[in-house]
Design an enzyme around this catalytic site. Sequence first.
Site, PDB file in Angstrom:
ATOM      1  CB  SER A   1      -2.016  -7.149  12.210  1.00  0.00           C
ATOM      2  OG  SER A   1      -2.763  -7.850  11.237  1.00  0.00           O
TER       3      SER A   1
ATOM      4  CG  LEU B   1       3.995   3.101  12.789  1.00  0.00           C
ATOM      5  CD1 LEU B   1       3.451   4.201  11.872  1.00  0.00           C
ATOM      6  CD2 LEU B   1       2.874   2.603  13.679  1.00  0.00           C
ATOM      7  CB  ALA B   2       9.524  -0.649  11.122  1.00  0.00           C
TER       8      ALA B   2
ATOM      9  CG  LEU C   1      12.208  -3.632  12.382  1.00  0.00           C
ATOM     10  CD1 LEU C   1      10.949  -4.473  12.261  1.00  0.00           C
ATOM     11  CD2 LEU C   1      12.058  -2.655  13.539  1.00  0.00           C
TER      12      LEU C   1
ATOM     13  CG  HIS D   1      -5.180   0.828   8.145  1.00  0.00           C
ATOM     14  ND1 HIS D   1      -4.935  -0.359   8.799  1.00  0.00           N
ATOM     15  CD2 HIS D   1      -4.022   1.515   8.169  1.00  0.00           C
ATOM     16  CE1 HIS D   1      -3.683  -0.385   9.208  1.00  0.00           C
ATOM     17  NE2 HIS D   1      -3.089   0.750   8.822  1.00  0.00           N
TER      18      HIS D   1
ATOM     19  N   GLY E   1       9.320   2.786  10.464  1.00  0.00           N
ATOM     20  CA  GLY E   1       8.431   2.504   9.339  1.00  0.00           C
ATOM     21  C   GLY E   1       7.816   3.775   8.774  1.00  0.00           C
TER      22      GLY E   1
ATOM     23  N   GLY F   1       6.307   4.254   5.053  1.00  0.00           N
ATOM     24  CA  GLY F   1       5.103   3.538   4.624  1.00  0.00           C
ATOM     25  C   GLY F   1       3.856   4.421   4.671  1.00  0.00           C
ATOM     26  CD  GLN F   2      -2.167   3.095   4.012  1.00  0.00           C
ATOM     27  OE1 GLN F   2      -2.788   3.075   2.970  1.00  0.00           O
ATOM     28  NE2 GLN F   2      -2.422   2.247   5.004  1.00  0.00           N
TER      29      GLN F   2
ATOM     30  CE1 TYR G   1       2.414  -8.203   8.929  1.00  0.00           C
ATOM     31  CE2 TYR G   1       0.214  -9.005   9.430  1.00  0.00           C
ATOM     32  CZ  TYR G   1       1.093  -7.963   9.264  1.00  0.00           C
ATOM     33  OH  TYR G   1       0.664  -6.678   9.443  1.00  0.00           O
TER      34      TYR G   1
ATOM     35  CB  SER H   1       3.101  -4.488   5.773  1.00  0.00           C
ATOM     36  OG  SER H   1       3.508  -4.207   4.462  1.00  0.00           O
TER      37      SER H   1
ATOM     38  CD  GLU I   1      -4.061 -11.862   8.628  1.00  0.00           C
ATOM     39  OE1 GLU I   1      -3.758 -13.038   8.865  1.00  0.00           O
ATOM     40  OE2 GLU I   1      -5.012 -11.536   7.905  1.00  0.00           O
TER      41      GLU I   1
HETATM   42  O1  G4F Z   1      -4.988  -6.589   0.589  1.00  0.00           O
HETATM   43  P1  G4F Z   1      -4.547  -7.861   1.195  1.00  0.00           P
HETATM   44  O2  G4F Z   1      -3.291  -8.453   0.688  1.00  0.00           O
HETATM   45  O3  G4F Z   1      -4.495  -7.586   2.753  1.00  0.00           O
HETATM   46  P2  G4F Z   1      -4.451  -8.564   4.021  1.00  0.00           P
HETATM   47  O4  G4F Z   1      -3.827  -9.857   3.692  1.00  0.00           O
HETATM   48  O5  G4F Z   1      -5.800  -8.616   4.626  1.00  0.00           O
HETATM   49  O6  G4F Z   1      -3.443  -7.788   5.000  1.00  0.00           O
HETATM   50  C1  G4F Z   1      -3.512  -6.395   5.265  1.00  0.00           C
HETATM   51  O7  G4F Z   1      -4.345  -6.150   6.371  1.00  0.00           O
HETATM   52  C2  G4F Z   1      -3.886  -6.700   7.625  1.00  0.00           C
HETATM   53  C3  G4F Z   1      -4.819  -6.218   8.715  1.00  0.00           C
HETATM   54  O8  G4F Z   1      -6.022  -6.849   8.694  1.00  0.00           O
HETATM   55  C4  G4F Z   1      -2.492  -6.207   7.933  1.00  0.00           C
HETATM   56  F1  G4F Z   1      -2.062  -6.796   9.064  1.00  0.00           F
HETATM   57  C5  G4F Z   1      -1.553  -6.507   6.801  1.00  0.00           C
HETATM   58  O9  G4F Z   1      -0.282  -5.921   7.063  1.00  0.00           O
HETATM   59  C6  G4F Z   1      -2.105  -5.890   5.528  1.00  0.00           C
HETATM   60  O10 G4F Z   1      -2.128  -4.496   5.685  1.00  0.00           O
HETATM   61  O11 G4F Z   1      -5.682  -8.975   1.028  1.00  0.00           O
HETATM   62  C7  G4F Z   1      -7.014  -8.725   1.373  1.00  0.00           C
HETATM   63  C8  G4F Z   1      -7.888  -9.860   0.901  1.00  0.00           C
HETATM   64  C9  G4F Z   1      -7.363 -11.239   1.270  1.00  0.00           C
HETATM   65  O12 G4F Z   1      -8.436 -12.007   1.789  1.00  0.00           O
HETATM   66  C10 G4F Z   1      -6.900 -11.854  -0.042  1.00  0.00           C
HETATM   67  O13 G4F Z   1      -7.083 -13.270  -0.105  1.00  0.00           O
HETATM   68  O14 G4F Z   1      -7.945  -9.842  -0.550  1.00  0.00           O
HETATM   69  C11 G4F Z   1      -7.845 -11.163  -1.020  1.00  0.00           C
HETATM   70  N1  G4F Z   1      -7.327 -11.131  -2.393  1.00  0.00           N
HETATM   71  C12 G4F Z   1      -7.970 -11.628  -3.484  1.00  0.00           C
HETATM   72  N2  G4F Z   1      -7.223 -11.468  -4.574  1.00  0.00           N
HETATM   73  C13 G4F Z   1      -6.132 -10.648  -2.790  1.00  0.00           C
HETATM   74  C14 G4F Z   1      -6.078 -10.857  -4.179  1.00  0.00           C
HETATM   75  N3  G4F Z   1      -5.136 -10.048  -2.104  1.00  0.00           N
HETATM   76  C15 G4F Z   1      -4.050  -9.637  -2.805  1.00  0.00           C
HETATM   77  N4  G4F Z   1      -3.053  -9.000  -2.142  1.00  0.00           N
HETATM   78  N5  G4F Z   1      -3.940  -9.844  -4.173  1.00  0.00           N
HETATM   79  C16 G4F Z   1      -4.914 -10.458  -4.912  1.00  0.00           C
HETATM   80  O15 G4F Z   1      -4.811 -10.631  -6.120  1.00  0.00           O
END
Ligand code: G4F
Length: 329
Positions: free
Chosen positions: A132, A87-88, A66, A186, A13, A16-17, A156, A91, A134
């Site tokens: 994560s 890390l792959a 993978l 992050h 991975g 990626g970032q 996930y 996500s 998650e």
């Molecule tokens: O930025 P998100 O898509 O990140 P999410 O789902 O928290 O996942 C990230 O963090 C995890 C670790 O905690 C990682 F495992 C995962 O790989 C990834 O890096 O969403 C963050 C929040 C969510 O609650 C979502 O419902 O933002 C809210 N949100 C509101 N509007 C949105 C939007 N998310 C996205 N992507 N797009 C929207 O328009």
Amino acid sequence: MVASAKRKALITGASGQDGSYLAEKLLSVGYEVHCVLRNHWFETEGLVPPNLSISYDHLHLHAGSLENVLGLSRIVREVMPDECYHLAGYSFVEVPFEEEPTVLASLVSGTHALLAAIREFVPECRFFLAGSSEMIGAAPESPQSETTACRPRSIYGLSKLSGFHIARFYREKYGIYAVTGILYNHESVRRGTQFVTRKITQGAAAIKLGRQKSLSLGNIDAVRDWGYAPDYIDAIYRMVQGDEPKDFVIATGVGRTVRDLLEVAFGTVGINWQDHVVIEPKFYREIEAVPLIGDARAIELELGWNATKPFSEIIEEMVVSDLQLLQKA
Ligand code: G4F
């Protein structure tokens, strides 16, 4: 005099970032860095993954994925790494129904293939899995720590939890130094634009430059614990250098809403977000009854790690970078 051999690290991975920051960090402290990249990066001559533009010329690259478990095993056998950073994987938390089998199988079989190859060919190699928040999913408490019960709410999260148990199993049964970082959100200028932080910082920059009028979002009351990606790479590195293999939560311990994020991002460009944000049901996700906020006191206490960059600075840095990128485009 015989020069001392460099330590060898293998990163999956890497484009990626996190992988790209990790590659730079390991190069800066003298490692020989090997990266597994998907085949398509090798198909066009001169094609460089954008996140690796700084480190690319100093890396050893291997084509793999993978899904190709024999290929992963061969790479481990060829490289014989001292440290392997896995890390792959998919996500984005929302996995389309049709992709569930691939997401689940690739993380499980990929993690197993790496650990099995380590056990067979290079048992002293230290292994890190990017887990994560998650994995915890529907948390019974907030903040969550290493002892919080896991109840994933997504395929996930379930795939990450399965990887975590494979790593734990290899540690307990075969004595492999295998650890999982339970990583909360992050962010950085290298974050993908599908994630909400970058979607907002890019949107604020585009609106400021008159390239876009509105920004469509889902639930702006959602709470997340957002940290700074390079800080989390520091935590990952410390976990692999530890005296004993242990899993840790990596988080800031502070929850913010998407509204807070909008305030900082649009505030950076002097625009009122309420004039531009449109709520669209298609981006909506259920809000967790208990917010995902991490308790990172164990890694702070045991490995001396700390989050260094405040939330507002992370978001401001991302907006400024997006303004520059859009102005160049
Ligand atoms: O930025 P998100 O898509 O990140 P999410 O789902 O928290 O996942 C990230 O963090 C995890 C670790 O905690 C990682 F495992 C995962 O790989 C990834 O890096 O969403 C963050 C929040 C969510 O609650 C979502 O419902 O933002 C809210 N949100 C509101 N509007 C949105 C939007 N998310 C996205 N992507 N797009 C929207 O328009």
